[in-house]
Design an enzyme around this catalytic site. Structure first.
Site, short mmCIF file in Angstrom:
data_model
loop_
_atom_site.label_atom_id
_atom_site.label_comp_id
_atom_site.label_asym_id
_atom_site.label_seq_id
_atom_site.Cartn_x
_atom_site.Cartn_y
_atom_site.Cartn_z
N CYS A 1 0.84 -1.21 0.00
CA CYS A 1 0.00 0.00 0.00
C CYS A 1 0.88 1.26 0.00
O CYS A 1 1.55 1.54 -0.98
CB CYS A 1 -0.98 -0.01 1.16
SG CYS A 1 -2.40 1.09 0.89
N HIS B 1 -3.74 -5.31 1.07
CA HIS B 1 -3.41 -5.72 2.43
C HIS B 1 -3.85 -7.17 2.64
O HIS B 1 -4.80 -7.64 2.01
CB HIS B 1 -4.13 -4.85 3.45
CG HIS B 1 -3.70 -3.42 3.45
ND1 HIS B 1 -2.47 -3.01 3.91
CD2 HIS B 1 -4.35 -2.30 3.05
CE1 HIS B 1 -2.38 -1.70 3.79
NE2 HIS B 1 -3.50 -1.24 3.26
#
Length: 475
Positions: free
Chosen positions: A305, A397
């Site tokens: 991310c 994630h």
């Protein structure tokens, strides 16, 4: 099922497609054996600085608020919290409402919507939990009751001590005294559980990583794999590396040390609540040069991310930091543009020939301009992520929680590093997480007076509790 009206960290999780709640509430839902949903965390605060936070209302970004302006939002937020509670109550046998901070923040009591401000209108019994590891627990128990006004005091029906280390017999005199002083029972003492690893909101569980849930055992191949996770000041979703830490023979360290980043077999740049600010922090410490040297030597780096966005050529941010165009580390052929609308999805795909599931929660849209995809669909078409040599990046994630992909990735890291490390084929992240939850559940069952707790759940606050000065006289 927990209702967390406020949470202190920015580590959110996608509860479902298009909705965001805190990691702790996701874990609590998993422990209860139910699907997480926005009613379990109607208001989520994600600090962006010491003075302002992003407010997430019912899973959607509501806006930015300072400490002062947040107070003005509370009437609107209170409606959502009360409605969420009633919704859950209509569908579940028991609803546990977890407060935030202290119930005796007397400077904020008038606008409180997460502690006594929620308990009083709903007539809830309240149990105060004290972290004895921080010290001063008996003074905190007595002061918590004494500083509340009479109506709030009537709801405080007992205490629980958490994280106790040492001989329980030494604590007994204090338990009896605090019961005598307050007229309220201590419902149990939960011992310190070393090495337990559960999703946290407010702090990095450094001690849990140091203790190691599975890393203390050797890997089948004999070698150990050292992983350095860059400890950004605004790190979020650090639970992404939990799956690495459970692997036998894998040592995970959160660090800001240039030497640790230089010497590790794998470096992970995790998610962050402020990509541009943490990128500047990384450069101030010379970690950009260390990472560039690693890449030039063909040594593994993984960005997740915000960490993935940093690895690219540039970041265009008029949303989060409002810094405009900022140069990235230039280690992956990707470019990030921040969008005001947050992406919240739960994608699936394939990586290294293995099925992968994850979740997305980000404003930055990553545009890949080269390299190879990290994740594909079943037909091999690119889905997400970028690979360029030993540098890998993904916006997903939780991908490392997919056991097959994690083992395949660690095998690739070991190959690049020339190590005889072989991941244990029996390691299961889901089983390890369940074992951690069972361990905590067993401790609760063994050390708390669950019969008394059930009586509170079924019968409400204990009647006839004594009122303590000075709060007893307050109106």
């Amino acid at each position: 099922v927990g209702v967390g009206a406020e949470a202190g960290a920015g580590a959110g999780a996608s509860a479902m497609a298009g909705a965001e709640i805190g990691r702790a509430q996701v874990m609590q839902a998993q422990a209860a054996g139910v699907e997480p949903e926005v009613a379990m965390n109607p208001v989520l605060l994600k600090p962006g600085s010491d003075r302002s936070s992003q407010v997430v209302l019912l899973g959607k970004v509501f806006g930015q608020a300072s400490a002062t302006s947040y107070q003005e939002l509370k009437p609107r937020l209170r409606e959502a919290v009360l409605a969420s509670y009633q919704d859950l109550k209509s569908r579940f046998d028991v609803v546990v409402c977890e407060g935030a901070g202290s119930p005796t923040e007397i400077n904020l009591r008038d606008g409180d919507l997460v502690n006594m401000g929620l308990a009083r209108p709903l007539g809830m019994p309240v149990v105060v939990v004290g972290d004895i590891d921080r010290g001063g627990v008996f003074a905190a128990f007595h002061g918590t009751v004494a500083l509340l006004d009479a109506e709030d005091q009537r709801l405080i029906s007992g205490f629980i001590i958490n994280k106790f280390r040492g001989d329980p017999s030494l604590l007994t005199p204090g338990l009896r005294q605090i019961e005598g002083f307050t007229g309220r029972p201590v419902l149990g003492v939960v011992p310190w559980l070393p090495g337990i690893r559960l999703d946290a909101e407010d702090a990095l569980p450094i001690e849990a990583y140091a203790a190691g849930a599975g890393g203390s055992d050797g890997a089948p191949g004999g070698a150990r794999l050292r992983v350095a996770v860059v400890r950004f000041p605004r790190v979020s979703n650090f639970t992404d590396v939990d799956a690495l830490a459970i692997e036998p023979g894998v040592d995970v360290e959160f660090t800001a040390s240039a030497s640790a980043v230089a010497s590790a077999d794998l470096v992970v740049l995790p998610g962050t609540k402020s990509t541009v600010a943490d990128l500047a922090w990384l450069r101030e410490r010379g970690l950009d040069a260390v990472l560039a040297k690693r890449v030039a030597e063909g040594r593994p780096v993984l960005g997740i991310c915000g960490g993935y966005q940093m690895l690219g050529t540039e970041i265009e941010d008029e949303v989060e930091s409002r810094r405009g165009t900022v140069a990235g580390l230039g280690l992956l052929p990707v470019r990030t543009v921040f969008d005001p609308v947050k992406t919240l999805t739960r994608p699936t795909g394939f990586g290294l020939g293995e099925p992968v599931a994850g979740y997305e929660i980000h404003n930055g849209r990553v545009h890949v301009t080269g390299g190879d995809p990290l994740f594909t669909d079943a037909g091999g078409a690119a889905l997400e992520g970028c690979r360029d040599g030993a540098v890998w990046g993904t916006i997903w994630h939780g991908a490392l929680e997919s056991d097959g992909f994690r083992r395949a990735y660690l095998t690739e890291v070991a190959r690049v590093c020339g190590l005889r490390f072989v991941p244990d084929p029996a390691t299961s992240f889901a089983a390890e997480r369940e074992k951690q939850l069972d361990r905590l559940g067993d401790a609760v069952q063994e050390h708390l007076d669950t019969e008394r707790l059930w009586r509170l759940i079924e019968g409400g606050p204990t009647a006839g509790l004594p009122l303590l000065p000075p709060g007893a006289a307050a109106r």
